[in-house]
Design a protein around this motif. Sequence first.
Motif, PDB file in Angstrom:
ATOM      1  N   PRO A   1     -48.437   7.244  28.245  1.00 17.04           N
ATOM      2  CA  PRO A   1     -47.644   8.433  27.931  1.00 17.04           C
ATOM      3  C   PRO A   1     -46.548   8.617  28.962  1.00 17.04           C
ATOM      4  O   PRO A   1     -46.638   8.120  30.081  1.00 17.04           O
ATOM      5  CB  PRO A   1     -48.676   9.573  28.010  1.00 17.04           C
ATOM      6  CG  PRO A   1     -49.997   8.910  27.873  1.00 17.04           C
ATOM      7  CD  PRO A   1     -49.838   7.541  28.471  1.00 17.04           C
ATOM      8  N   GLU A   2     -45.492   9.345  28.619  1.00 17.93           N
ATOM      9  CA  GLU A   2     -44.396   9.555  29.556  1.00 17.93           C
ATOM     10  C   GLU A   2     -44.869  10.260  30.812  1.00 17.93           C
ATOM     11  O   GLU A   2     -44.408  10.003  31.904  1.00 17.93           O
ATOM     12  CB  GLU A   2     -43.280  10.354  28.884  1.00 17.93           C
ATOM     13  CG  GLU A   2     -42.502   9.546  27.875  1.00 17.93           C
ATOM     14  CD  GLU A   2     -41.228  10.237  27.478  1.00 17.93           C
ATOM     15  OE1 GLU A   2     -40.911  11.276  28.079  1.00 17.93           O
ATOM     16  OE2 GLU A   2     -40.543   9.743  26.585  1.00 17.93           O
TER      17      GLU A   2
ATOM     18  N   ASN B   1     -59.832 -12.080  21.034  1.00 20.92           N
ATOM     19  CA  ASN B   1     -59.593 -12.255  19.599  1.00 20.92           C
ATOM     20  C   ASN B   1     -59.314 -10.930  18.901  1.00 20.92           C
ATOM     21  O   ASN B   1     -59.217 -10.884  17.671  1.00 20.92           O
ATOM     22  CB  ASN B   1     -60.811 -12.926  18.942  1.00 20.92           C
ATOM     23  CG  ASN B   1     -60.984 -14.359  19.411  1.00 20.92           C
ATOM     24  OD1 ASN B   1     -60.018 -15.069  19.665  1.00 20.92           O
ATOM     25  ND2 ASN B   1     -62.233 -14.788  19.533  1.00 20.92           N
ATOM     26  N   ASP B   2     -59.169  -9.877  19.679  1.00 21.99           N
ATOM     27  CA  ASP B   2     -58.834  -8.566  19.131  1.00 21.99           C
ATOM     28  C   ASP B   2     -57.422  -8.618  18.548  1.00 21.99           C
ATOM     29  O   ASP B   2     -56.494  -9.088  19.222  1.00 21.99           O
ATOM     30  CB  ASP B   2     -58.914  -7.527  20.249  1.00 21.99           C
ATOM     31  CG  ASP B   2     -58.729  -6.107  19.754  1.00 21.99           C
ATOM     32  OD1 ASP B   2     -57.783  -5.853  18.976  1.00 21.99           O
ATOM     33  OD2 ASP B   2     -59.517  -5.232  20.151  1.00 21.99           O
ATOM     34  N   PRO B   3     -57.209  -8.160  17.319  1.00 22.49           N
ATOM     35  CA  PRO B   3     -55.864  -8.187  16.707  1.00 22.49           C
ATOM     36  C   PRO B   3     -54.812  -7.480  17.549  1.00 22.49           C
ATOM     37  O   PRO B   3     -53.649  -7.906  17.584  1.00 22.49           O
ATOM     38  CB  PRO B   3     -56.074  -7.478  15.365  1.00 22.49           C
ATOM     39  CG  PRO B   3     -57.515  -7.661  15.052  1.00 22.49           C
ATOM     40  CD  PRO B   3     -58.224  -7.635  16.382  1.00 22.49           C
ATOM     41  N   ARG B   4     -55.203  -6.413  18.235  1.00 20.26           N
ATOM     42  CA  ARG B   4     -54.244  -5.686  19.073  1.00 20.26           C
ATOM     43  C   ARG B   4     -53.809  -6.527  20.270  1.00 20.26           C
ATOM     44  O   ARG B   4     -52.631  -6.503  20.654  1.00 20.26           O
ATOM     45  CB  ARG B   4     -54.850  -4.365  19.546  1.00 20.26           C
ATOM     46  CG  ARG B   4     -55.148  -3.373  18.428  1.00 20.26           C
ATOM     47  CD  ARG B   4     -56.013  -2.236  18.931  1.00 20.26           C
ATOM     48  NE  ARG B   4     -57.305  -2.732  19.409  1.00 20.26           N
ATOM     49  CZ  ARG B   4     -58.228  -1.959  19.974  1.00 20.26           C
ATOM     50  NH1 ARG B   4     -58.001  -0.664  20.137  1.00 20.26           N
ATOM     51  NH2 ARG B   4     -59.377  -2.477  20.373  1.00 20.26           N
TER      52      ARG B   4
ATOM     53  N   ALA C   1     -50.391  -4.022  12.660  1.00 21.53           N
ATOM     54  CA  ALA C   1     -49.458  -2.927  12.830  1.00 21.53           C
ATOM     55  C   ALA C   1     -49.521  -2.422  14.286  1.00 21.53           C
ATOM     56  O   ALA C   1     -50.559  -2.504  14.938  1.00 21.53           O
ATOM     57  CB  ALA C   1     -49.786  -1.794  11.869  1.00 21.53           C
ATOM     58  N   LYS C   2     -48.399  -1.914  14.759  1.00 14.06           N
ATOM     59  CA  LYS C   2     -48.344  -1.399  16.118  1.00 14.06           C
ATOM     60  C   LYS C   2     -49.243  -0.170  16.239  1.00 14.06           C
ATOM     61  O   LYS C   2     -49.186   0.728  15.393  1.00 14.06           O
ATOM     62  CB  LYS C   2     -46.905  -1.001  16.477  1.00 14.06           C
ATOM     63  CG  LYS C   2     -46.721  -0.547  17.911  1.00 14.06           C
ATOM     64  CD  LYS C   2     -45.260  -0.266  18.213  1.00 14.06           C
ATOM     65  CE  LYS C   2     -45.068   0.154  19.662  1.00 14.06           C
ATOM     66  NZ  LYS C   2     -43.644   0.427  19.970  1.00 14.06           N
ATOM     67  N   PRO C   3     -50.087  -0.129  17.275  1.00 16.65           N
ATOM     68  CA  PRO C   3     -50.982   1.018  17.437  1.00 16.65           C
ATOM     69  C   PRO C   3     -50.194   2.320  17.592  1.00 16.65           C
ATOM     70  O   PRO C   3     -49.091   2.323  18.161  1.00 16.65           O
ATOM     71  CB  PRO C   3     -51.755   0.693  18.724  1.00 16.65           C
ATOM     72  CG  PRO C   3     -51.629  -0.789  18.874  1.00 16.65           C
ATOM     73  CD  PRO C   3     -50.287  -1.152  18.311  1.00 16.65           C
ATOM     74  N   ASN C   4     -50.734   3.387  17.093  1.00 18.74           N
ATOM     75  CA  ASN C   4     -50.114   4.705  17.222  1.00 18.74           C
ATOM     76  C   ASN C   4     -50.244   5.157  18.655  1.00 18.74           C
ATOM     77  O   ASN C   4     -51.347   5.253  19.195  1.00 18.74           O
ATOM     78  CB  ASN C   4     -50.809   5.697  16.278  1.00 18.74           C
ATOM     79  CG  ASN C   4     -50.048   7.018  16.190  1.00 18.74           C
ATOM     80  OD1 ASN C   4     -49.269   7.356  17.072  1.00 18.74           O
ATOM     81  ND2 ASN C   4     -50.283   7.753  15.108  1.00 18.74           N
TER      82      ASN C   4
END
Length: 245
Positions: free
Chosen positions: A15-16, A136-139, A240-243
């Motif tokens: 986070p910022e 092997n985690d997709p993220r 997909a990019k994580p939120n």
Amino acid sequence: MELEKLEGIKEVSQPEIVEDIPIPLETHENDSHELTENVETLEPINEANEIVTDVEMTEGIADYLASLEDFKLENWSKLTLEERAELLNKVEQQIAAIEHRPPLKVELEKMEPRHLGYQCAAQNKIALNSLYVMSNDPRMHREVLDTIVHEGRHAYQHYNVDVKLIHESGSEVASWRQNFYNPQFQYYHSTGHKIMIPFSDGKRYDVDFRLYYYQPVEIDARNFAGDVLSKLEQRGVVCAKPNED
């Protein structure tokens, strides 16, 4: 002036307003103090057919990565760590060719969690965190691709600043050079120490990570890699990019 040897430490996004800053990787001072005359003046020395646009590069890199069967997660998960390292070196060779710059060697290192990798111009290498490469985690699969493109972009920035101007925007290269070498705006490495400043809400917040995150060379590398990963996401190569909210 002293030049930084190690740029582009890439970390898992935060986070910022950051309360927990990771310990940065060690930085090293460059032995060389010389820049070429063309770098000092930023005079265009490229031939017309060598100018390469960001659109051409992101498309070319995405096309290449999408064509690699071994980089698809179902195949990537079957590779040993050594095979993954070999594939990543192959990828860097091709990315460098697309970016019209010399390739770097890719090495895997044990790093602290949250450190994804870095690019070291003095050692002619890109280092990636073996912890994430072996996952092997997709993220993490996505992060490995993101990191090698991101760090390759830093190599492209250095090539334009230190060797030969081939980027489509000379003014953008001027901002990179200032970020790397101008004593007033030199590349900022996160110290891991809290830098507290007051905000308009009356509270004090740590801005150490933000100083690193919003530098011109980091914004450019992050956006460039983000464009490549968006194309790969659309083609189903990465998740997909994580939120981040």
